[in-house]
Enzyme design. Structure first.
Site, mmCIF file in Angstrom:
data_model
loop_
_atom_site.group_PDB
_atom_site.id
_atom_site.type_symbol
_atom_site.label_atom_id
_atom_site.label_comp_id
_atom_site.label_asym_id
_atom_site.label_seq_id
_atom_site.Cartn_x
_atom_site.Cartn_y
_atom_site.Cartn_z
ATOM 1 C CB THR A 39 1.410 1.951 15.834
ATOM 2 O OG1 THR A 39 1.298 2.994 14.821
ATOM 3 C CG2 THR A 39 1.443 1.330 17.154
ATOM 4 C CG HIS A 72 -2.263 -6.811 10.247
ATOM 5 N ND1 HIS A 72 -1.525 -6.346 9.650
ATOM 6 C CD2 HIS A 72 -3.398 -5.872 10.228
ATOM 7 C CE1 HIS A 72 -1.203 -5.647 9.559
ATOM 8 N NE2 HIS A 72 -2.430 -4.796 10.375
ATOM 9 C CB CYS A 91 -2.506 -4.999 6.818
ATOM 10 S SG CYS A 91 -1.827 -2.800 7.090
ATOM 11 C CD GLU A 122 -1.464 0.253 4.317
ATOM 12 O OE1 GLU A 122 -2.087 1.201 3.608
ATOM 13 O OE2 GLU A 122 -1.078 -1.382 4.833
HETATM 14 N N1 CAA Z 1 1.418 1.686 31.264
HETATM 15 C C1 CAA Z 1 0.839 0.810 30.665
HETATM 16 N N2 CAA Z 1 0.377 0.889 29.392
HETATM 17 C C2 CAA Z 1 -0.368 2.168 29.384
HETATM 18 C C3 CAA Z 1 -0.055 3.191 29.923
HETATM 19 C C4 CAA Z 1 1.182 2.696 30.977
HETATM 20 N N3 CAA Z 1 1.850 4.158 31.297
HETATM 21 N N4 CAA Z 1 -0.198 4.180 29.400
HETATM 22 C C5 CAA Z 1 -1.448 3.549 28.387
HETATM 23 N N5 CAA Z 1 -1.434 2.259 28.607
HETATM 24 C C6 CAA Z 1 -1.752 1.720 27.862
HETATM 25 C C7 CAA Z 1 -3.732 2.101 27.628
HETATM 26 O O1 CAA Z 1 -4.233 1.313 28.918
HETATM 27 C C8 CAA Z 1 -3.593 1.050 26.366
HETATM 28 O O2 CAA Z 1 -4.021 -0.349 27.045
HETATM 29 P P1 CAA Z 1 -5.826 -1.267 26.055
HETATM 30 O O3 CAA Z 1 -5.231 -0.920 24.421
HETATM 31 O O4 CAA Z 1 -5.097 -2.406 26.663
HETATM 32 O O5 CAA Z 1 -6.912 -0.682 27.303
HETATM 33 C C9 CAA Z 1 -2.216 1.315 25.658
HETATM 34 O O6 CAA Z 1 -1.511 1.210 26.723
HETATM 35 C C10 CAA Z 1 -2.337 2.201 25.045
HETATM 36 O O7 CAA Z 1 -3.099 3.334 24.985
HETATM 37 P P2 CAA Z 1 -4.501 3.947 24.425
HETATM 38 O O8 CAA Z 1 -4.946 3.536 23.628
HETATM 39 O O9 CAA Z 1 -4.262 6.157 24.683
HETATM 40 O O10 CAA Z 1 -3.582 4.962 23.400
HETATM 41 P P3 CAA Z 1 -3.966 6.318 22.736
HETATM 42 O O11 CAA Z 1 -4.466 6.142 21.997
HETATM 43 O O12 CAA Z 1 -2.433 6.884 22.122
HETATM 44 O O13 CAA Z 1 -3.099 4.754 21.269
HETATM 45 C C11 CAA Z 1 -3.759 4.153 19.034
HETATM 46 C C12 CAA Z 1 -3.781 3.661 20.578
HETATM 47 C C13 CAA Z 1 -4.908 4.234 18.807
HETATM 48 C C14 CAA Z 1 -3.546 2.187 19.239
HETATM 49 C C15 CAA Z 1 -2.738 4.550 18.173
HETATM 50 O O14 CAA Z 1 -1.581 4.077 18.750
HETATM 51 C C16 CAA Z 1 -2.620 4.243 16.668
HETATM 52 O O15 CAA Z 1 -3.274 5.207 16.252
HETATM 53 N N6 CAA Z 1 -2.126 3.284 16.110
HETATM 54 C C17 CAA Z 1 -1.953 2.838 14.381
HETATM 55 C C18 CAA Z 1 -3.831 2.468 14.271
HETATM 56 C C19 CAA Z 1 -3.219 1.125 14.198
HETATM 57 O O16 CAA Z 1 -2.845 0.193 14.607
HETATM 58 N N7 CAA Z 1 -4.751 0.393 14.191
HETATM 59 C C20 CAA Z 1 -4.891 -1.182 14.325
HETATM 60 C C21 CAA Z 1 -5.946 -1.505 13.578
HETATM 61 S S1 CAA Z 1 -6.677 -1.117 11.799
HETATM 62 C C22 CAA Z 1 -4.740 -2.086 11.155
HETATM 63 O O17 CAA Z 1 -4.548 -3.663 11.754
HETATM 64 C C23 CAA Z 1 -4.243 -1.885 10.341
HETATM 65 C C24 CAA Z 1 -2.823 -0.890 9.846
HETATM 66 O O18 CAA Z 1 -2.470 -2.225 9.517
HETATM 67 C C25 CAA Z 1 -2.712 -0.030 10.815
#
Ligand code: CAA
Length: 410
Positions: free
Chosen positions: A158, A249, A115, A83
């Protein structure tokens, strides 16, 4: 007579540089445990412009063909799933075909659906061979991508980059796929996408996680129905426990844990077992540790490879457990945002360890250089190749002449 088809050899290519994920957390003022425990990351590959999708794909393909010891004349199909292509018209596969000097008689093209693109190529190759249309020839399928969300975004930890190449053929050494036993699930959603002209992906992060889980439930249940019909698994109990391992994935490692717990929830619902949250917390954690965690070691050190992530997980699993898994069935889940998805399965081959030894991932990861966050930020801003220091034997994008991309090989 049943034709046995699957993955005969695999090889991985990654960028020469990486950052430690705790360094990134500190630079962003984030508690490192959020990235290490919350997302399950350790290191993140950093590609500079000289390491584009073509150069990574060509390098992985070169290594996979060497591991399979297959003469180029035996290849009839080359598909690159990506992609993050380099041209609106000319496919990455066309560059790889030229760089590796592959036969003119081949079909050569790219496949795209976020993906899932690599899985589209893999399924085409498997069914092309199983149908007899290949005339006994093999296929080369490459999944290559550069995952990029941008500096200081939620998606930043990520990111990642790399390529996984697979030689697909009869009587495969690594994984015989259960042809015709797969489940698919697709919906039109805007969870993750990259508009034309943008280098960074747009993503609705938390929604994308939910879209992934919804798709997984649909694809897994559809696979289960087919697997029961074809006696690949038997009825009753927790169906997923009949799979020795499941590779998902892996956009980030924690996602594979969420996925696995969701699969178990589907199984418990389907078996009409009462939901006992405390018991499932214990059983789910133990099941994740055995069935999924071994496949995440390489992913945690590279980051997201979009099309390649599922196959990096598979390659990593076979690198560490090919002897123990020989003859055992594993599950695989491919997710492409937008979205489409597929759950399928296969049996690990008795000679997988030979192929692993011919193209070890550990060697590829050990050859990398750790850089600082300011160096990573500088590389993210570059639009031209950084330097002329390719890895020995590696391919490299060197620049554009008269709108034609140029590559060199060390
Ligand atoms: N110690 C330990 N854990 C902690 C922590 C700390 N101090 N602070 C936060 N965490 C944990 C949270 O509890 C959370 O865990 P859970 O999901 O188990 O509840 C985790 O860390 C992440 O925290 P947030 O949800 O607050 O993180 P965020 O909002 O900043 O971002 C995300 C997370 C949304 C995944 C972001 O990284 C993102 O947008 N990533 C890209 C999108 C993605 O990968 N999506 C996956 C599905 S789509 C797909 O698979 C296609 C692809 O390849 C993209």
């Amino acid at each position: 007579m049943k034709i046995r088809v699957g993955i005969d050899a695999m090889a991985v290519a990654v960028p020469r540089r990486y950052i430690d994920i705790e360094d990134l957390a500190r630079a962003r003022g984030v508690e490192p445990a959020k990235y290490t425990q919350g997302l399950g990351a350790r290191e993140m590959a950093v590609a500079e412009p000289g390491e584009d999708t073509v150069s990574l794909a060509a390098e992985a393909a070169r290594r996979a063909l060497a591991a399979a010891q297959l003469p180029n004349s035996q290849l009839g199909l080359l598909v690159v799933g990506t992609e993050t292509g380099v041209d609106h018209s000319k496919p990455v596969a066309s560059y790889v075909h030229g760089l590796l000097d592959l036969p003119r008689s081949m079909r050569v093209y790219d496949t795209q659906h976020a993906c899932y693109g690599g899985t589209a190529g893999l399924m085409t190759a498997l069914e092309w061979i199983a149908s007899g249309a290949s005339g006994g020839k093999s296929a080369l399928v490459v999944c290559a991508d550069i995952a990029r969300y941008g500096i200081a975004t939620a998606g930043e930890p990520t990111q990642g980059a790399g390529a996984v190449a697979m030689v697909i053929g009869r009587n495969p050494a690594m994984l015989e796929v259960d042809i015709g036993v797969s489940g698919t699930s697709s919906t039109h959603v805007h969870d993750f996408w990259r508009p034309l002209g943008m280098r960074e992906a747009q993503v609705d992060g938390h929604y994308s996680v939910q879209c992934y889980l919804d798709a997984l439930a649909g694809a897994y249940r559809a696979w289960k129905t087919r697997a029961l019909e074809r006696d690949v698994i038997h009825g009753g109990g927790i169906a997923s426990e009949q799979l020795a391992r499941i590779c998902y994935h892996v956009p980030f490692c924690k996602m594979a844990k969420k996925a696995h717990l969701h699969v178990r929830k589907c199984d418990l619902e389907d078996a009409q077992r009462p939901w006992d949250a405390a018991a499932e917390e214990k059983h789910g954690a133990a099941s994740f540790a055995e069935q999924v965690e071994p496949s995440l070691v390489a992913c945690a050190r590279v980051g997201n490879v979009y099309t390649g992530s599922l196959y990096l997980s598979l390659a990593g699993l076979l690198e560490s457990q090919s002897y123990a898994l020989a003859g055992r069935r594993i599950g695989l889940f491919s997710y492409g945002s937008g979205c489409t998805s597929e759950f399928f399965s296969g049996v690990v081959g008795p000679r997988a360890h030979e192929r692993v030894a011919a193209a070890p991932i550990a060697e590829v990861l050990a050859g990398r250089e750790r850089i600082t966050v300011p160096e990573y930020e500088r590389i993210m801003g570059l639009t031209a190749p950084l330097d002329a220091l390719p890895r020995p034997g590696g391919f490299r994008f060197t620049g554009v002449t008269e709108h034609r991309r140029q590559y060199s090989r060390a």
